[in-house]
Design an enzyme around this catalytic site. Sequence first.
Site, PDB file in Angstrom:
ATOM      1  N   ASP A 277       0.947  -1.039   0.123  1.00  0.00           N
ATOM      2  CA  ASP A 277      -0.117   0.037   0.071  1.00  0.00           C
ATOM      3  C   ASP A 277       0.876   1.091   0.043  1.00  0.00           C
ATOM      4  O   ASP A 277       1.899   1.153   0.161  1.00  0.00           O
ATOM      5  CB  ASP A 277      -1.000   0.002   1.105  1.00  0.00           C
ATOM      6  CG  ASP A 277      -2.274   0.843   0.922  1.00  0.00           C
ATOM      7  OD1 ASP A 277      -3.116   0.663   1.744  1.00  0.00           O
ATOM      8  OD2 ASP A 277      -2.177   1.778   0.076  1.00  0.00           O
TER       9      ASP A 277
HETATM   10  C1  GLC Z   1      -4.509   4.151  -0.188  1.00  0.00           C
HETATM   11  C2  GLC Z   1      -5.351   3.045   0.148  1.00  0.00           C
HETATM   12  C3  GLC Z   1      -5.418   2.048  -0.990  1.00  0.00           C
HETATM   13  C4  GLC Z   1      -5.295   2.655  -2.115  1.00  0.00           C
HETATM   14  C5  GLC Z   1      -4.093   3.026  -2.527  1.00  0.00           C
HETATM   15  C6  GLC Z   1      -3.739   3.840  -3.915  1.00  0.00           C
HETATM   16  O1  GLC Z   1      -3.569   4.649   0.782  1.00  0.00           O
HETATM   17  O2  GLC Z   1      -5.029   2.772   1.467  1.00  0.00           O
HETATM   18  O3  GLC Z   1      -6.550   1.240  -0.429  1.00  0.00           O
HETATM   19  O4  GLC Z   1      -5.685   1.379  -2.998  1.00  0.00           O
HETATM   20  O5  GLC Z   1      -3.672   4.136  -1.246  1.00  0.00           O
HETATM   21  O6  GLC Z   1      -4.759   4.792  -4.026  1.00  0.00           O
END
Ligand code: GLC
Length: 733
Positions: A277
């Site tokens: 993430d």
């Molecule tokens: C965010 C979220 C994740 C998302 C990613 C890209 O922090 O935790 O669910 O897909 O970043 O946007």
Amino acid sequence: MKLSFKILLTLTLVITVVFGQHLKDVEIEVKVNDLLRQMTFAEKVGQMTLFSGTNKRYEQMIREGKIGSLLNVIGMEENNRIQKIAIEESRLGIPLVIGLDVIHGYRTIFPIPLAASASWDTVLIRRAAEIAAKEAASAGIHWTFAPMVDIARDARWGRIAEGAGEDPFLGSAVSRAQVLGFQGEDLADPLTLLACAKHYVGYGAAEGGRDYNTVDFSERTLREIYLPSFRAAVDAGVGTLMSAFNEIGGVPASANQFTLRNILKEEWGFDGFVVSDWNSIGELVAHGIAKDRLEAGVKGLTAGIDMDMEGRCYTTDMEALVADGTLLEELIDDAVRRILRMKFKLGLFEHSYIDENLQKGLILHQDHIQTALELARESIVLLKNEDGVLPLNRKELNTIALIGPLADDKDAPLGTWRCEGKREDVITVYEGLKNKFGNDVKIIYAKGCDVKNNSRSEFNKALKAARKADIVVMVMGESADMSGEAASRANLNLPGVQAELINAIAETKKPVVLVLMNGRPLTLSNVESKVTAIVESWHLGIQHGNAVADVLTGDYNPSGKLTVTFPRSAGQIPIYYNHKNTGRPGDPDTKFSSKYIDLPSSPLYPFGYGLSYTKFKYSDIKVLNNRLLSTDELVVSANVKNTGKRAGDEVVQLYIRDIVGSVTRPVKELKGFQRVALEAGEQKTVQFRVSVQELSFYDSDMKYTVEPGNFSVMIGGNSVEVLTTDFKVVSLK
Ligand code: GLC
């Protein structure tokens, strides 16, 4: 055609398809390894790097092979432009994979996932994911960071909005449906998306429901509650997973070799890739298990994270560690293989650019909007309906007072993670009712108050409207920004002065229909008794208003069932239906039992609960055979009769209880569900067939097994009102 020839033909067909797929896979492996052999160390870690957006610096890094993927690059022209740089201006011309959070729709926005799960309609949920994939892929997106499959038992956690609720069985069914919807039959199809099951793992168990907070549970809880929906995604062929921000019992999920390598890649044989993430590898420094980004990168890679999103931890600084033997280059090669494998499966080497004609007529196609309406209708849960106040009787109605800060709001229905959704596409509840009633019924609209602030300045206008009306419809709840990421709430009451407004309107003695718009369970004990009906409408997407109008007028008979428990108070959390019995099960009449002295222990509305405008009577539960071997199948049925005056759909639920085990077992576990359509007066026998192996659990030695013994089996329209009978699993010994 003779039977033997038919069988031969079928067998040949199956072998050809399977062999053909195998051949394709082998072909891809050859290409992957060919390419890998040509890559420099810098190009390898470049493929393992994912950045958000585009700029001149990133374009130069793409030319140098230092970025392999991008996210948040919107529009096919921009996608084709940046792809061209990767393919025509870098040494090896490896295409970029471009990702986006297409969570519940691209431009046609569907109900938020928690709402959609309340439909229990995996066919429609899959269809919605297919549509989202078509619209996003036609705009040049290859990869969605969905489905979010985190099980959540804590309504304080804002991201409960993004998943399918508290149950692993239902969560697994929804996970599978979404993966199949996004990825379709062939990832090389230009109108499908590579899916990404997230957030691996346990993110929904954050202490205090506070986003990103500590998670600590047993391996048994990990395996029985939080892993199944990910396993379902992997079994459905999901191409990627995303690791979570949280730690798990001291080891962050983004550096957790046990969950990432031992379970996901070895035990399950997952051959796709894992993306971190956003900077969750870099955050290992804040977690306190890495002294700097280089050490964080080594920990993330060693644990099994193949691609680093916005962490800047997979860099050529690692080359020296490979040289001195601190880091195995094989780990890097394995990560790059996985990434290249997905790029080949996506067909990006053959079809690198999006055909700009593909999108024509696709975005917001009428069929897409119709599907959004159907899923929105099925996601609505009728929680209360006294005196048959609903459906609204148009013949007797002259005036409706429509009150509340969300009654004519075009933003809230889009919910969290709205992708390319636009307010102008939204039908508000006010517009939906006007569409429905035209000039037949007068609608007096008064906002009454805001969602969050404490101004009471418009109370009088709302009271005046109520006094002039036959019935009051109040549309209250949460704005879209009150759920989703970084949106945990310690207090789950209606925000601001909304409850006060409801109480003030109730004083007029007019019947009040409360329509909720929210991204999580709310605590309603301070208003529940003041209103005649409660309709849970969540954030339903662009067709929110038409769906609510269809339900309020009875043009659609509500069939939704809660997939997450509604507590009476946040003080009860965590509260969920598949809880343990404890040694002193709660009993209001027994002092020394597990309960509160200031509140009933039961929820306000339980898992699986939802009313209809008709009534369903359950009878005659029976098992075909009440002594089963572990290799047998449980066959259990019950009669369900529509005893009301109108047709309706009922989600019939099957629960089991393992009475005695080598470890404590939940008082009930969902093991099946079926949506059943019944005409007025119609009765159907609903049968469930469950392999006894599905009653397995992790025993006292953590062996996944079915233990002989007594079981209860329950069938009902929610997790509380059930018919019960029993059966035995006997062992051959
Ligand atoms: C965010 C979220 C994740 C998302 C990613 C890209 O922090 O935790 O669910 O897909 O970043 O946007």
